[in-house]
Design a protein around this motif. Sequence first.
Motif, PDB file in Angstrom:
ATOM      1  N   ASN A 170      53.327  40.754  44.393  1.00  0.00           N
ATOM      2  CA  ASN A 170      53.729  39.707  43.460  1.00  0.00           C
ATOM      3  C   ASN A 170      52.716  38.568  43.608  1.00  0.00           C
ATOM      4  N   LYS A 214      58.333  33.002  41.665  1.00  0.00           N
ATOM      5  CA  LYS A 214      58.319  33.246  40.219  1.00  0.00           C
ATOM      6  C   LYS A 214      58.480  31.921  39.497  1.00  0.00           C
ATOM      7  N   ASN A 269      62.955  34.301  34.035  1.00  0.00           N
ATOM      8  CA  ASN A 269      62.207  34.367  35.299  1.00  0.00           C
ATOM      9  C   ASN A 269      60.999  35.255  35.089  1.00  0.00           C
ATOM     10  N   TRP A 270      59.857  34.780  35.502  1.00  0.00           N
ATOM     11  CA  TRP A 270      58.600  35.409  35.082  1.00  0.00           C
ATOM     12  C   TRP A 270      57.600  35.433  36.235  1.00  0.00           C
ATOM     13  N   SER A 271      56.984  36.571  36.440  1.00  0.00           N
ATOM     14  CA  SER A 271      55.917  36.627  37.444  1.00  0.00           C
ATOM     15  C   SER A 271      54.907  37.717  37.077  1.00  0.00           C
TER      16      SER A 271
END
Length: 688
Positions: free
Chosen positions: A335, A448, A325-327
Amino acid sequence: MKVSKIYGTLTFNDRVMRDKLSHEVYKRFKKTLEEGEPISKEIAECIAHALKEWAIENNCTHYTHWFHPLTGLTAEKHDAFLTFDKDLTPIERFLADELIQGEPDASSFPSGGTRSTFEARGYTAWDPQSPCFIVEGKKTNTLCIPSVFLSYNGDSLDKKSVLLKSIKALEDSTKKLLEVAEFPVPEKVFVTTGPEQEYYLLDKDIFKQREDLAITGRTLIGANSIKGQKLEDHYFGSIPDRVKYFMEDVELALYKLGVPAKTRHNEVAPCQFELAPVFEELNIAADHNHLVMVMLKKKAEEHGFSLLLHEKPFKGLNGSGKHNNWSIADNRGINYLSPGRNKEEFLRFLVFFVGVINGVYKHEKFIRASVASAANDHRLGGNEAPPSIISVFVGTALGNVLENLIEGNFVEPEHSKTLEIGLSYLPQIERHNTDRNRTSPVAFTGNKFEFRAVGSSQPLGLPNTVLNASVADSFNEISALIQEEKSRGKNREQAILSALSTVLKKCHKIIFNGNGYSKEWQIEAEKRGLSNLRNTPEALKNSFGDTKERDFLIKLGILSERELNARLNIKYDHYSKVIDIESRMLVKLIKKYVRNAAINQLSHFSKIDFFDYSAYIKAMKSMEEKTKSLIGEIANFENMEEGEKKAFFAANTLLPLMNELREVADFLETETDKSLWPLPDYDSMLIL
Ligand code: ADP
Ligand code: MG
């Protein structure tokens, strides 16, 4: 039990630093961490002293630079604090130099040809961004100093140094994009990552009886289990007590190390489980994921289990992944992949959302290659894992927004609906704007992206380096487009929308919301011109080995040509070695176990004159022929020079032969009496 009491007690954390450092040194060090200010020798000396004091209070006798060489594992070389004074009095010493830099004997780590023998030295250098931690031993403990690993001439020989460069590139390109698009620019931008770690647990005694599992990490033969995961009754089922005790132990150990383990549950396949942490800044998340893998293995052994991190240990059952999971976030807590609460925030979201999609589109081949390995090849495209075609899932609501955007129209999505569940006493559940799509290699999940093709045993370093770099490259492209539109006289909003529309016209091809496992998708993807790199050598050749594809990494200053070549060589070699070991192990299994079992079975059959066992004999003959040809090809293979050709030979000649041989062996297993079959079968292995 109050977890907050023990959390991080084995790390050199903020509380310890405040306690052990003078206010001035503490402040300067924090500035380093927050703003990347270089550390002076003086400050390093103070920190080294404080670290030593703290480590010794915590029963440490040794320290080590802890780093991630290109083997994919972690490495450490322990040194004692113990030294001797001039008058030979024993004392504990730890100087700034020892904190900042180490010099392990590096000649045996893979360098892919970046070092010649006269410069075989490698250096580890302290990464102050990631907290030092203590690994507990039986009687004494060891202080671990997270480090990067470089060659004598500064080439990066590890995963961390390159990851750090990619994070910086993404930070720079994000700030630039914010500035050009006239959004507030924060002081600090970082990548957040939460890796969901899947694994299998087996009983240790049974595991030991399977040489293939023990040596190669996967079963090279083995007929399908009768029940397998057909009933899907294991998923989210109650966790067996024995496993729960193991999990408790893992989590307690991780809490002490400041690793925020959050979720535990059963996975779909029998004996498969998952551990997910709370997301953290990527560099730290990458270090922590290594600790998670190490701790899982260690505690499993202590509890009488063997833990498998292999991506596909069992044929016909789900493989294990590491959903990444990437943001992108900033120091104000924003975010950038959260759709926001108003029009301005949604516009900002769209810029970044389209930016990521375009990044994945531009560098789909490299992104595929970043998760390529002999083990993960069996998983990508298999049951439940995403296919080897890279695509992005965005869901219907956002899909509509993007379709409008292609035409230059800005519309906000419908507000997410609340699910009508008809039970008024339950809290209202908000339906995510994106539905679950388990077949997509890169899925947007509300705030995300989830890069699902990453394999369970793979460190976070490379996949995230490539993802960050791809997105940074795309952000730079979008910034330039917005600037161009502005210079043509467009106002800010128009400029942003036309830039996004231009980019989307190209990259919308990568968006796919359907079933990634289907045959139709393979055909459709080919029509769209997306690549389908089915195995590791193909993926490597078309990325690391392709001057055009890899150019963006050089331009962004993340990997040099030499470093890219080195990685290509190491990866080809590693792939060939894995298949080499597997193919020879398969021959061994046939010769030492299967053949003999079949002969015994045959002698039983032959005692009964009405019994037709011609199919069995046919299979035995076929097994002999196939074994012979595999042995012949292995001999050819071993005479080949390391490199591309050899890796392709492994993929195109050895693996298909191994699969054929396996099929016959599995048929024989099904037809042979259990008491004659010397290896535990799938059904008896997959019970806890
Ligand atoms: P799901 O199970 O629906 O995929 P969760 O919210 O449980 O989603 O998150 C799964 C993983 O994603 C967790 O490790 C979580 O910490 C991580 N995650 C959540 N938000 C972010 C974010 N903004 N950036 C990176 N990872 C995130
Ligand atoms: Mg998830």
